[in-house]
Design a protein around this motif. Structure first.
Motif, PDB file in Angstrom:
ATOM      1  N   SER A 230       0.766  -1.298   0.168  1.00 43.35           N
ATOM      2  CA  SER A 230       0.090   0.037  -0.017  1.00 43.35           C
ATOM      3  C   SER A 230       0.868   1.012   0.120  1.00 43.35           C
ATOM      4  CB  SER A 230      -0.865   0.202   1.064  1.00 43.35           C
ATOM      5  OG  SER A 230      -1.857  -1.167   1.263  1.00 43.35           O
ATOM      6  N   ALA A 231       2.090   1.329   0.675  1.00 39.61           N
ATOM      7  CA  ALA A 231       2.809   2.476   0.836  1.00 39.61           C
ATOM      8  C   ALA A 231       3.511   2.726  -0.560  1.00 39.61           C
ATOM      9  CB  ALA A 231       3.937   2.172   1.878  1.00 39.61           C
ATOM     10  N   ILE A 232       3.771   1.469  -1.259  1.00 36.00           N
ATOM     11  CA  ILE A 232       4.546   1.999  -2.678  1.00 36.00           C
ATOM     12  C   ILE A 232       3.198   2.196  -3.741  1.00 36.00           C
ATOM     13  CG2 ILE A 232       6.075   0.957  -4.289  1.00 36.00           C
ATOM     14  CD1 ILE A 232       7.167  -0.835  -1.790  1.00 36.00           C
ATOM     15  N   LEU A 244     -13.360  -2.095   0.960  1.00 38.89           N
ATOM     16  CA  LEU A 244     -12.242  -2.158  -0.016  1.00 38.89           C
ATOM     17  C   LEU A 244     -11.017  -2.050   0.739  1.00 38.89           C
ATOM     18  CD1 LEU A 244     -13.463   0.685  -2.241  1.00 38.89           C
ATOM     19  CD2 LEU A 244     -13.539  -1.756  -2.673  1.00 38.89           C
ATOM     20  N   VAL A 245     -10.768  -3.340   1.715  1.00 33.50           N
ATOM     21  CA  VAL A 245      -9.529  -3.326   2.410  1.00 33.50           C
ATOM     22  C   VAL A 245      -8.826  -4.566   1.896  1.00 33.50           C
ATOM     23  CG1 VAL A 245     -10.961  -4.724   3.928  1.00 33.50           C
ATOM     24  CG2 VAL A 245      -8.801  -3.539   4.740  1.00 33.50           C
ATOM     25  N   PRO A 246      -7.504  -4.170   1.726  1.00 28.50           N
ATOM     26  CA  PRO A 246      -6.533  -5.145   1.205  1.00 28.50           C
ATOM     27  C   PRO A 246      -6.468  -6.232   2.573  1.00 28.50           C
ATOM     28  CG  PRO A 246      -5.090  -3.204   1.813  1.00 28.50           C
ATOM     29  CD  PRO A 246      -6.450  -2.868   1.775  1.00 28.50           C
ATOM     30  N   ILE A 247      -6.482  -7.685   2.078  1.00 27.72           N
ATOM     31  CA  ILE A 247      -6.513  -8.521   3.185  1.00 27.72           C
ATOM     32  C   ILE A 247      -5.912  -9.907   2.696  1.00 27.72           C
ATOM     33  CG2 ILE A 247      -8.585  -9.772   2.360  1.00 27.72           C
ATOM     34  CD1 ILE A 247      -9.664  -9.628   4.883  1.00 27.72           C
ATOM     35  N   LEU A 262      -5.565  -3.800  -3.245  1.00 24.07           N
ATOM     36  CA  LEU A 262      -6.253  -2.716  -3.975  1.00 24.07           C
ATOM     37  C   LEU A 262      -5.094  -1.339  -4.327  1.00 24.07           C
ATOM     38  CD1 LEU A 262      -9.237  -3.394  -1.800  1.00 24.07           C
ATOM     39  CD2 LEU A 262      -9.471  -3.569  -4.373  1.00 24.07           C
ATOM     40  N   PRO A 263      -4.302  -1.481  -5.114  1.00 23.34           N
ATOM     41  CA  PRO A 263      -3.492  -0.309  -5.448  1.00 23.34           C
ATOM     42  C   PRO A 263      -4.051   0.632  -6.296  1.00 23.34           C
ATOM     43  CG  PRO A 263      -2.984  -2.302  -6.563  1.00 23.34           C
ATOM     44  CD  PRO A 263      -4.119  -2.832  -6.305  1.00 23.34           C
ATOM     45  N   GLN A 264      -3.565   1.736  -6.191  1.00 25.33           N
ATOM     46  CA  GLN A 264      -3.977   2.936  -7.057  1.00 25.33           C
ATOM     47  C   GLN A 264      -3.673   2.572  -8.435  1.00 25.33           C
ATOM     48  OE1 GLN A 264      -4.908   5.794  -5.045  1.00 25.33           O
ATOM     49  NE2 GLN A 264      -6.199   5.793  -6.661  1.00 25.33           N
ATOM     50  N   ALA A 271       3.338  -5.467  -8.285  1.00 26.53           N
ATOM     51  CA  ALA A 271       2.823  -5.606  -7.047  1.00 26.53           C
ATOM     52  C   ALA A 271       3.658  -6.881  -6.600  1.00 26.53           C
ATOM     53  CB  ALA A 271       1.657  -6.089  -7.186  1.00 26.53           C
ATOM     54  N   ILE A 272       3.898  -7.741  -7.437  1.00 29.69           N
ATOM     55  CA  ILE A 272       4.680  -9.111  -6.915  1.00 29.69           C
ATOM     56  C   ILE A 272       6.180  -8.619  -6.658  1.00 29.69           C
ATOM     57  CG2 ILE A 272       5.602 -11.124  -8.257  1.00 29.69           C
ATOM     58  CD1 ILE A 272       3.230 -11.731  -9.882  1.00 29.69           C
ATOM     59  N   GLN A 273       6.780  -7.846  -7.508  1.00 23.75           N
ATOM     60  CA  GLN A 273       8.032  -7.263  -7.163  1.00 23.75           C
ATOM     61  C   GLN A 273       8.152  -6.704  -5.831  1.00 23.75           C
ATOM     62  OE1 GLN A 273       9.492  -4.589  -9.967  1.00 23.75           O
ATOM     63  NE2 GLN A 273      11.619  -5.045  -9.478  1.00 23.75           N
TER      64      GLN A 273
END
Lengths: 303, 65
Positions: A230-232, A244-247, A262-264, A271-273
């Motif tokens: 989420s930070a990146i 809408l919460v990543p879980i 749920l990235p922007q 995301a995998i990286q």
């Protein structure tokens, strides 16, 4: 004033210690420390730590053994560093859309504390080498090696080392969200279901050893993964949008971890990286393989 | 976040079948499917809890964090 070898020992020791701290103080993708004042306080403490380490050698050689008690004082001081970090991060965590979680914070705080000990160590060794060889440049060389070594010493394992990350397909069966065959959560509103399918990324983390299964199942470790992503990559989320919460949920049978993110920006490769390079939290590491059946049998026999 | 005490509790129940639900949480009865979805949507946002479908006629709002 006569120029004594102790003087150069202390000066080079302090300098090397300070450079070690500087080397370990990187702004990284985890977004901490990005606060300029945080920088300053850590550099100041690093300076104190290196002074302590460097001065210890001449003090001991002059048979001033009480100087050792100062090191104990330093240990106390740096424990406070850990508390300070913990408190700051815990406070900030309350205002995060996807929090770091207590384990991650504890890990960061511990790292900040131990970095200071590393600084003391390198200042001490540098100072010692100057005193022993009576040449200042030996200290500089030893210090250089220590600075390089410190970086290696402080970089731990990442998820990539213990698990395999790949994309999974997000599907709904009624209101239930699955990534491949791992159940994640129940989403009641169709509107939210659509948004998750549209913006969500499904990932599966497959641990590659029994020890990794335990590590990855740790809730703190899972939260760390979600926070880092989420930070990146940003979050498609706001307050008042609790669905809408990543879980992250695990498959109980084989310990695989299913994630919905749920990235922007929806970029699966990235995301995998990112997940690959999430640090493995010290507090999440278990070593079940080091438990030997023979050992326990022996002990039971003695009892 | 602001009110930990409510974590994991049912904050509201929305249903189209009045007879199927009873109990302590506020119950909202809807006559049509559209009203059912709309009420759930609004309550989800207001209560900051997740809407979960128990069966096609019953939704509950639960706050998890």
């Amino acid at each position: 004033m006569d120029w004594h070898v102790y003087n150069s020992a202390v000066i080079i020791g302090v300098l090397i210690g300070f450079l070690t701290r500087l080397r370990l103080l990187e702004i990284d993708y985890r977004q901490y420390p990005t606060y300029p004042h945080g920088y300053l306080s850590h550099l100041a403490l690093g300076m104190i730590a290196s002074a302590l380490g460097a001065v210890a050698v001449p003090a001991l050689l002059k048979k001033d053994y009480t100087a050792v008690t100062f090191l104990a004082l330093a240990a106390q001081q740096f424990r406070d560093v850990r508390n300070m970090e913990r408190e700051t991060l815990a406070k900030l965590d309350e205002m995060e859309l996807v929090p770091r979680g207590a384990s991650y914070i504890e890990g960061i705080a511990k790292v900040f504390e131990s970095r200071n000990y590393l600084v003391i160590f390198s200042a001490f060794m540098t100072s010692l080498s100057v005193v022993l060889t009576k040449t200042w440049w030996v200290g500089a060389v030893v210090g250089g090696v220590l600075i390089l070594g410190a970086g290696l010493l402080m970089s731990g394992q990442v998820i990539k080392d213990i698990a395999n990350v790949y994309e999974g397909k997000l599907t709904f069966e009624g209101p239930n969200l699955y990534v491949d065959d791992i159940y994640l959560m129940n989403i009641g509103l169709e509107d939210n279901q659509k948004r998750i399918l549209q913006h969500g990324i499904g990932l599966i983390i497959e641990p590659n050893s029994p020890a990794a299964v335990v590590t990855i199942s740790n809730i703190g470790q899972r939260q760390a993964i979600l926070h880092d992503v989420s930070a990146i990559l940003g979050v498609y989320r706001d307050t008042g949008e609790p669905a809408l919460v990543p879980i992250a949920k695990r498959d109980l049978n084989d310990g695989r971890l299913g994630l919905v993110l749920l990235p922007q920006e929806k970029n699966v490769g990235r995301a995998i990286q990112v997940v690959n390079f999430v640090p493995v939290l010290e507090s999440a590491v278990r070593r079940p393989s080091q438990f030997s059946v023979r050992d326990t049998e022996g002990k039971r026999g003695q009892a | 976040m602001e009110n930990k005490a409510d974590t994991g509790k049912i904050l509201a129940v929305i249903t189209t079948k009045r007879d199927c639900v009873a109990g302590g949480a506020p119950i909202f009865v809807a006559d049509t499917k559209e009203e059912f979805v709309r009420k759930t949507f609004v309550l989800e946002k207001i209560l900051d809890g997740m809407a979960h479908e128990i069966d096609p006629d019953i939704m509950i709002i639960v706050r998890h964090s």
